[in-house]
Scaffold this motif. Structure first.
Motif, short mmCIF file in Angstrom:
data_model
loop_
_atom_site.label_atom_id
_atom_site.label_comp_id
_atom_site.label_asym_id
_atom_site.label_seq_id
_atom_site.Cartn_x
_atom_site.Cartn_y
_atom_site.Cartn_z
N ALA A 157 0.83 -1.20 0.00
CA ALA A 157 0.00 0.00 0.00
C ALA A 157 0.86 1.25 0.00
CB ALA A 157 -0.92 -0.01 1.21
N ALA A 158 0.45 2.23 -0.79
CA ALA A 158 1.20 3.49 -0.85
C ALA A 158 1.00 4.27 0.44
CB ALA A 158 0.72 4.32 -2.04
N PRO A 159 1.99 5.06 0.85
CA PRO A 159 1.83 5.90 2.05
C PRO A 159 0.89 7.06 1.75
CG PRO A 159 3.89 6.41 0.96
CD PRO A 159 3.31 5.24 0.22
N PRO A 160 0.41 7.74 2.78
CA PRO A 160 -0.46 8.89 2.55
C PRO A 160 0.27 9.99 1.78
CG PRO A 160 -0.47 8.23 4.87
CD PRO A 160 0.64 7.48 4.21
N GLU A 161 -0.51 10.76 1.02
CA GLU A 161 0.01 11.98 0.41
C GLU A 161 -0.36 13.13 1.32
OE1 GLU A 161 -1.29 12.54 -3.56
OE2 GLU A 161 -0.33 10.72 -4.32
N LEU A 162 0.62 13.99 1.63
CA LEU A 162 0.42 15.05 2.62
C LEU A 162 1.05 16.34 2.14
CD1 LEU A 162 -0.31 16.05 5.51
CD2 LEU A 162 1.90 15.11 6.26
N THR A 163 0.29 17.42 2.18
CA THR A 163 0.84 18.74 1.93
C THR A 163 0.61 19.61 3.16
OG1 THR A 163 -1.21 19.56 0.95
CG2 THR A 163 0.42 18.64 -0.54
N VAL A 164 1.54 20.53 3.42
CA VAL A 164 1.48 21.39 4.60
C VAL A 164 1.78 22.83 4.16
CG1 VAL A 164 2.48 21.89 6.86
CG2 VAL A 164 2.25 19.52 6.10
N THR A 165 1.07 23.77 4.70
CA THR A 165 1.32 25.19 4.47
C THR A 165 1.39 25.90 5.82
OG1 THR A 165 -1.06 25.63 4.28
CG2 THR A 165 0.15 25.22 2.24
N PRO A 166 2.07 27.08 5.89
CA PRO A 166 2.73 27.85 4.83
C PRO A 166 3.89 27.09 4.20
CG PRO A 166 2.40 29.20 6.80
CD PRO A 166 2.14 27.77 7.19
N ALA A 167 4.32 27.56 3.04
CA ALA A 167 5.42 26.92 2.34
C ALA A 167 6.70 27.00 3.16
CB ALA A 167 5.62 27.59 0.98
N ASP A 168 7.56 25.99 2.99
CA ASP A 168 8.83 25.99 3.70
C ASP A 168 9.66 27.21 3.30
OD1 ASP A 168 10.67 24.86 5.45
OD2 ASP A 168 11.78 23.90 3.81
N ARG A 169 10.26 27.85 4.30
CA ARG A 169 11.09 29.05 4.15
C ARG A 169 10.29 30.28 3.73
NH1 ARG A 169 14.09 24.85 2.31
NH2 ARG A 169 13.54 25.24 0.15
N ALA A 170 8.97 30.22 3.86
CA ALA A 170 8.15 31.39 3.55
C ALA A 170 8.45 32.52 4.53
CB ALA A 170 6.66 31.03 3.62
N ARG A 171 8.37 33.76 4.05
CA ARG A 171 8.63 34.93 4.88
C ARG A 171 7.41 35.86 4.87
NH1 ARG A 171 13.78 35.06 6.36
NH2 ARG A 171 13.60 37.23 7.03
N ASP A 172 7.35 36.77 5.84
CA ASP A 172 6.25 37.74 5.94
C ASP A 172 4.90 37.04 6.02
OD1 ASP A 172 7.92 39.98 5.93
OD2 ASP A 172 8.00 39.99 3.73
N VAL A 173 4.87 35.94 6.73
CA VAL A 173 3.62 35.20 6.93
C VAL A 173 2.75 35.95 7.94
CG1 VAL A 173 2.66 33.03 7.82
CG2 VAL A 173 4.71 33.01 6.36
N PRO A 174 1.43 36.09 7.70
CA PRO A 174 0.55 36.81 8.63
C PRO A 174 0.59 36.24 10.04
CG PRO A 174 -0.58 36.42 6.55
CD PRO A 174 0.71 35.63 6.50
N LEU A 175 0.37 37.09 11.03
CA LEU A 175 0.36 36.65 12.42
C LEU A 175 -0.81 35.74 12.73
CD1 LEU A 175 1.32 40.00 14.19
CD2 LEU A 175 2.80 38.30 13.10
N THR A 176 -1.83 35.74 11.88
CA THR A 176 -2.98 34.87 12.05
C THR A 176 -2.83 33.57 11.25
OG1 THR A 176 -4.06 36.12 10.28
CG2 THR A 176 -4.61 36.71 12.55
N ALA A 177 -1.61 33.27 10.81
CA ALA A 177 -1.40 32.07 10.00
C ALA A 177 -1.80 30.81 10.75
CB ALA A 177 0.07 31.96 9.59
N GLU A 178 -2.31 29.85 10.00
CA GLU A 178 -2.63 28.52 10.50
C GLU A 178 -1.78 27.51 9.75
OE1 GLU A 178 -6.84 27.96 10.09
OE2 GLU A 178 -7.28 30.02 10.73
N VAL A 179 -1.58 26.38 10.34
CA VAL A 179 -0.86 25.30 9.65
C VAL A 179 -1.89 24.52 8.85
CG1 VAL A 179 0.51 23.21 9.92
CG2 VAL A 179 0.93 25.19 11.39
#
Length: 421
Positions: free
Chosen positions: A39-61
């Motif tokens: 069986a294939a492992p799960p496919e997973l994406t996460v945000t904000p992008a890695d090394r992102a800058r100037d991310v809002p203070l209200t950012a969520e994962v």
């Protein structure tokens, strides 16, 4: 809304409105390529992008997963401190319990597990923006903590200046309500954007616990404005009480748990200052207060006792010993509901802020936003005021119209006037 899934690492209230936080997948560790037939492992994406800058203070994962489910989320700051957070009900993101700090670096590590037991882990590290410098929008949460409210109590947030239409969806995504036992509802905006209400299709059940978070600190609103701060509160719903006032009979029926327990003679507004007809909610209760209308067309100053506010415009229920001879037969007030001193004193011991008050048969109708008018429309009309899609299961039923006296089952607002009378 009730959360189905909880991890011991996190503890804040969230609701089911979705939020996408950006684009890319951060590629941290990943399961190796599966062998043939495995069986294939799960496919997973996460945000904000890695090394992102100037991310809002209200950012969520943000998390998106296929062939599996999220089984671990860990968020840390650049000093190694753990950031508490909790998932949105739809699984689209994890909301920090407090706004992120400006110009700080955070790391989120997320693991998803498939039905076969195989796992995929992604890690992203991002840096937040400097402290916002835009004009602050003042928010007021009309839902205090550690209180007992009536079954018609809407959760109300007011804004100064009002929120423009194009920004209301972003604001609404940051307004969270959880009820125990679950009784999901919808947010609905007053037309000018000065207030937004949250209620369920039916009145709150007695004994319900409601937890609210207006997570607006640092939220970028429009082009040049920012939310002022986070506000939270948890309170309970008390017994069912409703007041029904009929201008035709000049009588108030006090309904408790679905039964009329007392009828009280009233005097309403005289023709030049009529009382509003509609479904209102008790907003404040005062043992003593002063009505001061100097500067109006009909100036007066009078001290009153046992006053309960119904509108921002200054309509109250209160004791009026000077009109006891008119109560039950003639309208003589400046728009208030006059009771005898003894009846008003008794009523103060029965009602709660958040109890429904229905007035009918007067010369004018209650206007939207003049008080907490969430119950002055049908459920179908109410949900049209949401800036986001209505969650599944909360679409209006054409026949849904709870009787005001039924047992419960289910600028900020204008500066309060003390017109009274």
């Amino acid at each position: 809304m009730e959360l189905r899934r909880r991890f011991t690492l996190f503890a804040v209230t969230v609701a089911a409105a979705p939020l996408a936080l950006g684009a890319c997948t951060a590629e941290g560790r990943s399961a190796s390529r599966p062998a043939q037939g495995q069986a294939a492992p799960p496919e997973l994406t996460v945000t904000p992008a890695d090394r992102a800058r100037d991310v809002p203070l209200t950012a969520e994962v943000g998390t998106t997963v296929s062939r599996g489910r999220i089984t671990a989320v860990r968020i840390t700051d650049d000093k190694g401190g753990q950031v508490r957070a909790e998932p949105r009900e739809d699984g689209s993101g994890w909301v920090p319990a407090a706004p992120l700090q400006p110009k700080r670096t955070y790391t989120a590590e997320v693991t998803a597990t498939g039905d076969s037991g195989r796992t995929t882990t992604r890690k992203t590290t991002f840096t937040t923006m400097p402290k916002p410098t835009g004009q602050a929008i003042t928010s007021t949460l009309y839902f205090a903590g550690k209180r007992t409210y009536g079954t018609a109590m809407p959760v109300t947030v007011a804004f100064d200046p009002p929120i423009p239409k194009e920004a209301r969806d972003d604001v609404q995504r940051r307004l969270f309500v959880k009820t125990d036992p679950p009784q999901p509802g919808v947010w609905s905006w007053v037309g000018d954007g000065s207030q937004v209400y949250y209620r369920a299709p039916d009145f709150w059940r007695p004994g319900t616990t409601i937890s609210v978070r207006a997570a607006l600190a640092g939220l970028l609103i429009g082009k040049d404005k920012v939310g002022d701060e986070d506000r939270t509160a948890t309170s309970k719903i008390g017994r069912q009480v409703a007041l029904e006032i009929d201008n035709a009979t000049k009588q108030m029926s006090v309904v408790r748990d679905g039964k009329v327990v007392r009828k009280i003679p009233v005097s309403l507004g005289k023709p030049s200052t009529p009382t509003s007809s509609g479904n209102m909610v008790i907003m404040e209760k005062h043992q003593q207060t002063t009505f001061d209308t100097r500067g109006s067309a009909d100036p007066y100053v009078v001290d009153v006792e046992d006053a309960q506010r119904l509108t921002w415009g200054g309509e109250f229920i209160h004791g009026a010993p000077w009109s006891e001879g008119d109560q039950g037969n003639t309208n003589v007030s400046h728009g208030c509901t006059n009771l005898s001193a003894a009846a008003a004193d008794w009523l103060m011991g029965v009602t709660q802020v958040g109890d429904l008050v229905t007035i009918k048969g007067t010369e004018v109708q209650l206007t939207e936003g003049n008080g907490w008018t969430a119950w002055n429309v049908t459920w179908g009309q109410f949900v049209k005021g949401s800036a986001l899609p209505v969650p599944a299961g909360l679409a209006p039923s054409p026949s849904h119209a709870p009787h005001p006296g039924a047992v419960a089952g289910g600028s900020p607002a204008p500066a309060p006037s003390v017109r009274g009378g």
